[in-house]
Scaffold this motif. Structure first.
Motif, short mmCIF file in Angstrom:
data_model
loop_
_atom_site.label_atom_id
_atom_site.label_comp_id
_atom_site.label_asym_id
_atom_site.label_seq_id
_atom_site.Cartn_x
_atom_site.Cartn_y
_atom_site.Cartn_z
N ASP A 90 0.56 26.81 22.95
CA ASP A 90 0.88 26.14 24.22
C ASP A 90 0.64 26.97 25.47
O ASP A 90 1.00 26.53 26.56
N ILE A 93 -1.73 24.88 27.75
CA ILE A 93 -1.15 23.74 28.47
C ILE A 93 -0.17 24.23 29.53
O ILE A 93 -0.05 23.63 30.61
N LEU A 220 17.95 26.88 32.86
CA LEU A 220 17.00 25.82 33.23
C LEU A 220 17.46 24.47 32.73
O LEU A 220 16.70 23.50 32.72
N VAL A 224 18.27 23.72 24.93
CA VAL A 224 17.47 24.92 24.67
C VAL A 224 16.00 24.55 24.82
O VAL A 224 15.45 23.85 23.98
N LEU A 225 15.39 24.98 25.91
CA LEU A 225 14.00 24.60 26.15
C LEU A 225 13.06 25.54 25.42
O LEU A 225 13.30 26.74 25.34
N ARG A 226 11.97 24.99 24.91
CA ARG A 226 10.91 25.86 24.42
C ARG A 226 10.33 26.63 25.56
O ARG A 226 10.42 26.23 26.72
N SER A 228 7.29 27.01 26.68
CA SER A 228 6.34 26.31 27.55
C SER A 228 7.08 25.32 28.45
O SER A 228 6.79 25.23 29.65
N THR A 229 8.04 24.60 27.89
CA THR A 229 8.79 23.63 28.70
C THR A 229 9.59 24.34 29.78
O THR A 229 9.71 23.84 30.91
N VAL A 232 7.38 25.23 32.75
CA VAL A 232 6.98 24.04 33.49
C VAL A 232 8.16 23.46 34.27
O VAL A 232 8.03 23.06 35.43
N ALA A 233 9.33 23.43 33.63
CA ALA A 233 10.52 22.90 34.32
C ALA A 233 10.86 23.77 35.53
O ALA A 233 11.16 23.25 36.61
#
Lengths: 249, 249
Positions: A90, A93, A220, A224-226, A228-229, A232-233
């Motif tokens: 990722d 992306i 954020l 629990v965000l990955r 890549s997320t 971007v967030a």
């Protein structure tokens, strides 16, 4: 309103051409004539990635006539910097979305928990992605890609005056939401830096180095965000704050 | 703090087991014993996707002992709904990021400018992605996947009381930033809907239907975002606003 398709060309090349028709590279000619199917006399746009936009007309034999269409635009302020701990997947992306979301500088980092570096052609591929995404999202300044460095080196750079820096953390009790701290950020900041970790998160040593160098831990969101997320967030929020600020100035 | 790995299981199945050990499905057993390499007696967590979390202990012969570890959590409020115009690429990653970013309901739409529907196994694959992302990001409520419908049908649903709805637009002069309109959104909203279009944007007819049904046009930033980036950027902002609101209540 339909916008003209854009092509990025290096500013030196544009300066060299001056008022004379400019010769397209074979892949540019292929893109305009075969992919976009432009005919002789068709209009398109050329950006130099440094704030200038040109009206372009396709001539025959792969030549282009250019006309500067506006003054050089100012770069957005504050400058938005993403320190990106490399992930196994990722990255592509993330770079693409980061470009669309207005990032100005990207520092790819080999973090302690990043997968071992595969080396190779990555820098070229990443640069191509930043260019393509810049063309598509119609920004006038393309993001600067810094060289790969270790997280320890990147995070230990001293803070600049009138800069703010945040590090995205997970499961760290009491870390405020990025949006909360943004409300308290001085309006005259010149540089916003956000560091996002790799899949496995930051090591204790990285967090300690960050803490010693004025990186403020931020959350954020409640899940629990990955990796890549998370990047971007964070950039979504930062660019929205920046856009609001610009509208108000 | 290291969290236990999570597995989602349907609430009916958990209710049926009651206090008795529950039999794992072959793929669940494979995941726990082969992928995660848990041994007999190891602990993990089970979520039912409807707000309940269980402490689980792996027994032999693929059995699991479960113990409810807390009361059922409330679903987040306002409910966050994404109407997603199908794109040719990136639907998978959009669904994954949307789940991490707290979306509660997804309405996949065949928009006028969506690529023709390929049909087939998509619904099953999308459901699997929502489940996997929910397990990984540790949310307790999994997003609800609505059936595919046309954009005209989806956008013409009448608005609900105490709901807010926005439609992301590009190049529409004067559309306010989503962040600006969020500041003016009533605190007691029960449902936030955001509609994001396919690659080619909305058709004039879609925009007209939206306008007749209380969809407010909003900008997602100064650049032209791709469809997938637009959905993710919008949800990043919405979930941050919701998280702030929850912290303040």
């Amino acid at each position: 309103m339909v916008e003209l398709r854009r092509l990025l060309m290096a500013p030196e090349r544009l300066a060299q051409a001056g008022d004379q028709p400019l010769q397209l590279e074979p892949q540019e000619r292929h893109y305009l004539e075969r992919v976009l199917r432009l005919r002789i006399g068709s209009a398109f746009a050329v950006a130099d990635g440094c704030g200038r936009l040109y009206e372009a007309t396709l001539l025959d034999q792969g030549l282009v006539q250019l006309k500067l269409s506006s003054r050089q635009s100012e770069p957005a302020s504050p400058q938005l910097v993403l320190l990106l701990g490399l992930t196994r997947k990722d990255v592509d992306i993330t770079l693409r979305m980061a470009t669309e979301l207005g990032v100005d500088q990207i520092v790819p980092m080999q973090a302690e928990r990043s997968q071992p570096s595969p080396g190779g052609q990555r820098r070229e591929r990443w640069s191509a992605q930043l260019r393509e995404a810049s063309e598509q999202c119609e920004r006038l300044w393309i993001p600067q890609l810094m060289s790969l460095r270790s997280s320890n080196e990147a995070l230990s750079q001293p803070p600049i005056k009138r800069g703010s820096r945040w590090i995205g953390v997970t499961r760290q009790h009491g870390a405020p939401l990025l949006q909360e701290v943004l409300k308290q950020t001085p309006l005259d900041s010149s540089r916003w830096e956000i560091a996002c970790g790799p899949e496995g998160g930051w090591s204790p040593r990285e967090l300690e180095i960050a803490s010693l160098n004025s990186w403020q831990p931020v959350s954020l969101g409640p899940t629990v965000l990955r990796a890549s997320t998370a990047a971007v967030a964070a950039l979504s929020l930062l660019q929205h704050y920046r856009a609001r600020r610009t509208q108000k100035l």
